[in-house]
Design an enzyme around this catalytic site. Structure first.
Site, PDB file in Angstrom:
ATOM      1  N   GLU A 289       0.950  -1.140  -0.059  1.00  0.00           N
ATOM      2  CA  GLU A 289      -0.026  -0.079   0.050  1.00  0.00           C
ATOM      3  C   GLU A 289       0.867   1.188  -0.106  1.00  0.00           C
ATOM      4  O   GLU A 289       0.371   2.381  -0.289  1.00  0.00           O
ATOM      5  CB  GLU A 289      -0.856  -0.124   1.110  1.00  0.00           C
TER       6      GLU A 289
ATOM      7  N   LYS B 214     -13.763  -0.138  -3.970  1.00  0.00           N
ATOM      8  CA  LYS B 214     -15.172   0.476  -3.200  1.00  0.00           C
ATOM      9  C   LYS B 214     -15.929   1.067  -3.796  1.00  0.00           C
ATOM     10  O   LYS B 214     -17.250   0.790  -3.630  1.00  0.00           O
ATOM     11  CB  LYS B 214     -14.402   1.227  -1.976  1.00  0.00           C
TER      12      LYS B 214
HETATM   13  O1  PA5 Z   1      -4.021   1.282   5.592  1.00  0.00           O
HETATM   14  C1  PA5 Z   1      -4.937   1.626   5.104  1.00  0.00           C
HETATM   15  O2  PA5 Z   1      -5.348   3.174   5.142  1.00  0.00           O
HETATM   16  C2  PA5 Z   1      -6.192   0.803   4.829  1.00  0.00           C
HETATM   17  O3  PA5 Z   1      -5.694  -0.438   4.742  1.00  0.00           O
HETATM   18  C3  PA5 Z   1      -7.199   0.830   5.898  1.00  0.00           C
HETATM   19  O4  PA5 Z   1      -6.672   0.319   7.255  1.00  0.00           O
HETATM   20  C4  PA5 Z   1      -8.308  -0.148   5.550  1.00  0.00           C
HETATM   21  O5  PA5 Z   1      -9.145   0.151   4.359  1.00  0.00           O
HETATM   22  C5  PA5 Z   1      -9.490   0.114   6.832  1.00  0.00           C
HETATM   23  O6  PA5 Z   1      -9.993   1.305   6.732  1.00  0.00           O
HETATM   24  P1  PA5 Z   1     -10.556   1.995   8.180  1.00  0.00           P
HETATM   25  O7  PA5 Z   1      -9.597   1.809   9.331  1.00  0.00           O
HETATM   26  O8  PA5 Z   1     -10.844   3.189   7.865  1.00  0.00           O
HETATM   27  O9  PA5 Z   1     -11.874   1.168   8.258  1.00  0.00           O
END
Ligand code: PA5
Length: 447
Positions: free
Chosen positions: A290, A424
């Protein structure tokens, strides 16, 4: 041995010293961008000082909440996805007996931790409900945005289950919400219902949040020593603060990755020989993928669970396309060991009797490492001395600080994740979420 050792001695046939020296100026700039806050995504770099600058009052509340859960619950259901669960899960596995999270009965010193809300499977939710059975349970719902679909659906289900079992008022005592300090649907709901709340700090992105309440509450509830976890991370924060590659092994790791990437080694396998490290690999995959996989660039992060996977895709690593490098993570002293027993009947293992499994495992990892290097796979080794909270905290910080440098070296913003939104949006369109009407029509036509 130091808390963590980084061995790059097997890289000599792939990278020379001059190449490392050549990349030093870029590392110096990346370090400045990261630490002076001049790089892209600087608003999300508070994790750098987190081990020494965290909210002490909240930390004490986390400890108290963990004690409360321990007293009144046999199970803690942790609801979250991505950065809101991977770190906690990695730590719970690493710090506990391997099947700790799988035991469903018997005496337990700490509640069983069950992770959910990390997929959209009704079958999985039903299995979790079955696993909880009649046991007392609490819920820690974790979502920074407070709007993520997977955990939101799971939370509805377990909130209902708690209310059916304990009643509306008493169930509120069993719900702990970890979310943004000000915004989001979960924050609104938690305020409204009066749940105990913990904060995901603004300047810490999901994948860097394991050392906040996101990771700390589940880890503490599972019996992990979160003070030692933070102490280990704080030691790493101190040890990995120098921009000089000769003095900073986390930066060396980032630099070598970058050099290898430019030579065409575009896939990195994080290797373990210990099942309690499998989930650490999952956490690392998110951290790397990521942070770096954007703008058409980035090392593809994958993991290998050895020796298991040596009997599956080991062949590919040894002789397939030469675009892979490996980073082996290992623990010098295993949490426990088994001595290979003596046996009268001849099963061909006489030469191993009396030896420990960890010795055999070590020989397997050394042998594999050399075979892979001979086969053209660059290898680095990250080794910690003990399998405990202090060393885990130290190693977490090693990989976090390395990815910050690595992302800037590769010319991307390591702290955003625009690509996560694409699926999403489509999902909302296909589900007919209000506000997505045009997309709904367009996508349905394409299907
Ligand atoms: O690292 C990230 O930003 C994402 O992997 C989020 O942790 C994940 O999408 C979950 O998001 P949230 O904590 O807003 O539910």
């Amino acid at each position: 041995m130091t808390t963590l050792s980084f061995d790059k001695s097997k890289l000599t046939s792939f990278v020379n010293d001059e190449e490392l020296a050549m990349i030093q100026p870029m590392v110096t700039v990346a370090d400045e961008m990261l630490r002076q806050g001049t790089g892209a995504g600087a608003a999300y770099t508070d994790w750098i000082k987190l081990p020494t600058e965290y909210d002490q009052a909240e930390f004490a509340r986390i400890q108290a909440a963990a004690q409360k859960i321990k007293k009144n619950s046999q199970v803690l259901v942790v609801i979250g996805i991505g950065g809101s669960y991977l770190g906690a899960r990695a730590a719970v596995d690493f710090l506990n007996d391997y099947f700790n999270s799988a035991y469903s009965d018997g005496e337990r010193e700490f509640p069983q931790i069950i992770f959910t809300g990390n997929n959209i499977s009704g079958q999985y939710l039903n299995s979790v409900i079955k696993l909880i059975g009649d046991r007392d349970f609490s819920v820690n719902v974790i979502s920074k945005s407070g709007t993520t679909t997977e955990p939101a659906i799971a939370f509805r289900v377990f909130k209902q289950m708690l209310e059916d079992k304990y009643g509306a008022e008493a169930s509120k005592e069993r719900i702990f919400a970890t979310t943004d300090a000000k915004r989001g649907a979960l924050k609104t709901l938690a305020d409204d219902q009066g749940y105990e709340e913990f904060v995901v700090p603004d300047g810490v992105g999901g994948r860097f949040s394991v050392l906040t309440a996101v990771g700390l509450l589940p880890i503490a509830a599972a019996g992990g020593d979160i003070e030692q976890l933070m102490a280990g991370a704080a030691a790493a924060q101190n040890d990995y603060a120098d921009a000089d590659l000769q003095k900073n092994e986390a930066y060396q790791y980032a630099a070598y990755r970058n050099i290898l990437y430019r030579k065409g080694y575009t896939t990195e396998l994080l290797i373990n020989y210990e099942p309690t490290l499998v989930q650490f690999g999952e956490w690392w995959k998110q951290l790397q993928g990521e942070s770096e996989g954007k703008d058409g660039k980035g090392i593809f992060p994958a993991s290998g669970n050895f020796s298991t996977d040596l009997h599956s895709f080991g062949q590919y690593i040894q002789e397939g396309r030469r675009n892979i490098f490996e980073t082996l993570v290992r623990v010098t002293n295993p949490a426990s060991d088994v001595v290979i027993p003596e046996m009268e009947a001849d099963d061909g293992l006489e030469y191993l009797q009396g030896k420990t499994m960890s010795y055999v495992n070590r020989m397997a990892s050394d042998g594999t490492l050399l075979a892979h290097v001979d086969g053209g796979v660059p290898n680095m080794v990250v080794e910690i001395e003990q399998q405990d909270a202090y060393h885990l905290g130290y190693m977490i910080y090693f990989f976090e600080i390395a990815v910050g440098i690595s992302g800037y070296l590769n010319g991307v913003n390591p702290f955003n994740q625009p690509g996560v939104e694409a699926y999403k949006k489509n999902m909302f369109g296909l589900l007919g979420k209000p506000g997505y009407e045009e997309l709904t029509t367009a996508l349905r036509e394409r299907l």
